[in-house]
Each structure stands twice: as structure tokens, then as C-alpha cells.
Design an enzyme around this catalytic site. Structure first.
Site, PDB file in Angstrom:
ATOM      1  N   SER A  69       0.808  -1.225   0.000  1.00 53.58           N
ATOM      2  CA  SER A  69       0.000   0.000   0.000  1.00 53.58           C
ATOM      3  C   SER A  69       0.840   1.272   0.000  1.00 53.58           C
ATOM      4  CB  SER A  69      -0.945   0.011   1.203  1.00 53.58           C
ATOM      5  OG  SER A  69      -0.230   0.177   2.411  1.00 53.58           O
ATOM      6  N   SER A 227      -4.627   0.727  -1.878  1.00 55.48           N
ATOM      7  CA  SER A 227      -4.473   0.993  -0.448  1.00 55.48           C
ATOM      8  C   SER A 227      -5.844   1.184   0.178  1.00 55.48           C
ATOM      9  CB  SER A 227      -3.623   2.256  -0.224  1.00 55.48           C
ATOM     10  OG  SER A 227      -3.637   2.634   1.135  1.00 55.48           O
TER      11      SER A 227
END
Length: 262
Positions: A69, A227
Site C-alpha cells: 500500500s 491501499s
């Protein structure tokens, strides 16, 4: 697993053994007498555990990056150090701040306890601080009505998956860092949870707009389309803060990563 609690219990047990031996057992023991095994081990481990406990609780704590992420800033497998006093001194285990040193700033890479499951540590970048209005619309970030500076650079090649993502240099306050966007990923947010103070956020086909409440922070990953962050699960309370990430100290797959952090 609450490692801080386990370490604290080991510190109490080994410290108790050391104290009992130093002030009760040792004076009664014959000069040539041998320490019982539990005294020998407990007393010898106590100073080691004490040093580890103090360093980990008040100075720096190591973490391993488990997901992508934060690519390209942090890669899977990076071992990082987190400054535990950057935002204040907290009592170990109960995590209560007793001395305020500073507050998170936009652009900081911060480790925090995941609001939906505080047993998990997450790492993201601070995008919004208390009082900010953060808008992520059509993959463009604005804060308090001002567009965040963003400059297109060469595409990023994901080495393990062999595909490219658009790469930009973004500037949040004084901090310049790289972010990724994927052309084929939608702008709208799917499956956002019913997090506390969700009424401060407006979701639409272009993304999300949030007013950051007092004592809360809005976090985003640098790998914007890969993310799950404050856009999905909401704000990070001040009491969930662990510290500020500042150094990559190892990566088994790429030793050149050591010392880098951009």
C-alpha cells in the site's frame, strides 16, 4: 499478539527474580554456593529485557512492511524503524501520552493502530490533520480547497508483477514523495465501512470529501489505487498513534534499500 505487554510481563518477572536474589537469597547463600537455575537465568535476562523494553517503548521500534500500500516509498519486506517520541512520550502498554512533543504533520509516514482492530499496526501517510477538508476527487487531492502539487514522472515498474503504474511526485507541505495511480482503477470508493464520524465524509462518483474532526487524522497510502486507508475505514484517533517512520534498516531482497526513505 500484544508484544509490548508480553515484554512488560517478562520484565516484571525477571526484575522480581533479580530483586529477590539481590536482597534476600544472595546474602543467605554460602560464599561458594551456586545460584539456582531460575535465579541464574532470571537475573541474567533482566538487564537485556530492560534495555529492549526501554528502547522499544521510548526510542525506536522495528516494523516490517507486510503489504504494497505504500509503494513506491516502502516495499513489501522493508524493515523500518519508527520514532516513538516524535509525537510525544507515552506510557508503555497502556499507550497514554504523558509528555507532548509534537503533532503529526501532513506528509509524515506514520505507524498507528488500525481503528477497526487495534491489535494490528498499520502504516500510511498523513494527508489531513484536525480541521482540514480533504478531497480526493477524480484521483486529484486537494486540501482546504488547494490542489496538492503533483508532477508526472516516469512510470513505475512493479518488479514482481511486471506491470506499470503512473508515477507522480506529490508535495504535502515541505515533504516531496512519489505516489502511484493506475489508469484502469475507478475513482469512486467502494465498500466504505460505517466508521465513527462518517457523517464528516461525502462519497460520490468522483471519490470522497472529508472534514477531519478534532483529534483525528486522515491517512492515505502512496499506492493510491491499492491501499485501503481513511477513504475506506475512516479517521485515525490521536490515541492510536504509534510513531513516525523514518528509516529502512534492512530488506532481505534488496540491500540497496537500506537507509533509503523517500
Amino acid at each position: 499478539m500484544n508484544f509490548a505487554l508480553i515484554l512488560f510481563i517478562l520484565l516484571l518477572v525477571s526484575g522480581g527474580i533479580w530483586l529477590v536474589d539481590a536482597f534476600i537469597l544472595r546474602p543467605r547463600r554460602a560464599p561458594a554456593g551456586k545460584d539456582p537455575w531460575w535465579v541464574e537465568y532470571g537475573s541474567s535476562f533482566f538487564p537485556v529485557i530492560l534495555v529492549v523494553f526501554v528502547l522499544r517503548s521510548f526510542v525506536a521500534e522495528p516494523f516490517k512492511i507486510p503489504s504494497g500500500s505504500m509503494i513506491p516509498t516502502l516495499l513489501v519486506g522493508d524493515f523500518i524503524l519508527v520514532n516513538k517520541y516524535a509525537y510525544g512520550i507515552r506510557l508503555p502498554v497502556i499507550d497514554k501520552k504523558i509528555i507532548s512533543v509534537g503533532d503529526p504533520q501532513r506528509g509524515d509516514v506514520m505507524v498507528f493502530r488500525y481503528p477497526e482492530d487495534p491489535s494490528l499496526d498499520y502504516i500510511k501517510r498523513v494527508v489531513g490533520v484536525p480541521g482540514d477538508t480533504v478531497a480526493y476527487q477524480n484521483k486529484k487531492l486537494t486540501i482546504n480547497g488547494q490542489a496538492v502539487d503533483m508532477t508526472r514522472v516516469d512510470d513505475y515498474l512493479h518488479p514482481e508483477r511486471l506491470f506499470y503504474s503512473q508515477q507522480f511526485v506529490e508535495k504535502l507541505g515541505p515533504v516531496e514523495h512519489r505516489i502511484l495511480n493506475d489508469d484502469d482503477a475507478p475513482a469512486f470508493i467502494t465498500s466504505a465501512s460505517q466508521f465513527p464520524m462518517r457523517e464528516n465524509c461525502l462519497y460520490n462518483n468522483s471519490g470522497v470529501i472529508c472534514k477531519v474532526p478534532p483529534g483525528q487524522y486522515f491517512m492515505m497510502g502512496d499506492n493510491r489505487d491499492n491501499s485501503r486507508d481513511s477513504r475506506y475505514w475512516g479517521f485515525v484517533p490521536e490515541q492510536n498513534i504509534v510513531g513516525k517512520a523514518f528509516f529502512i534498516w534492512f530488506n532481505f531482497n534488496d540491500l540497496k534499500r537500506v537507509g533509503s526513505f523517500n
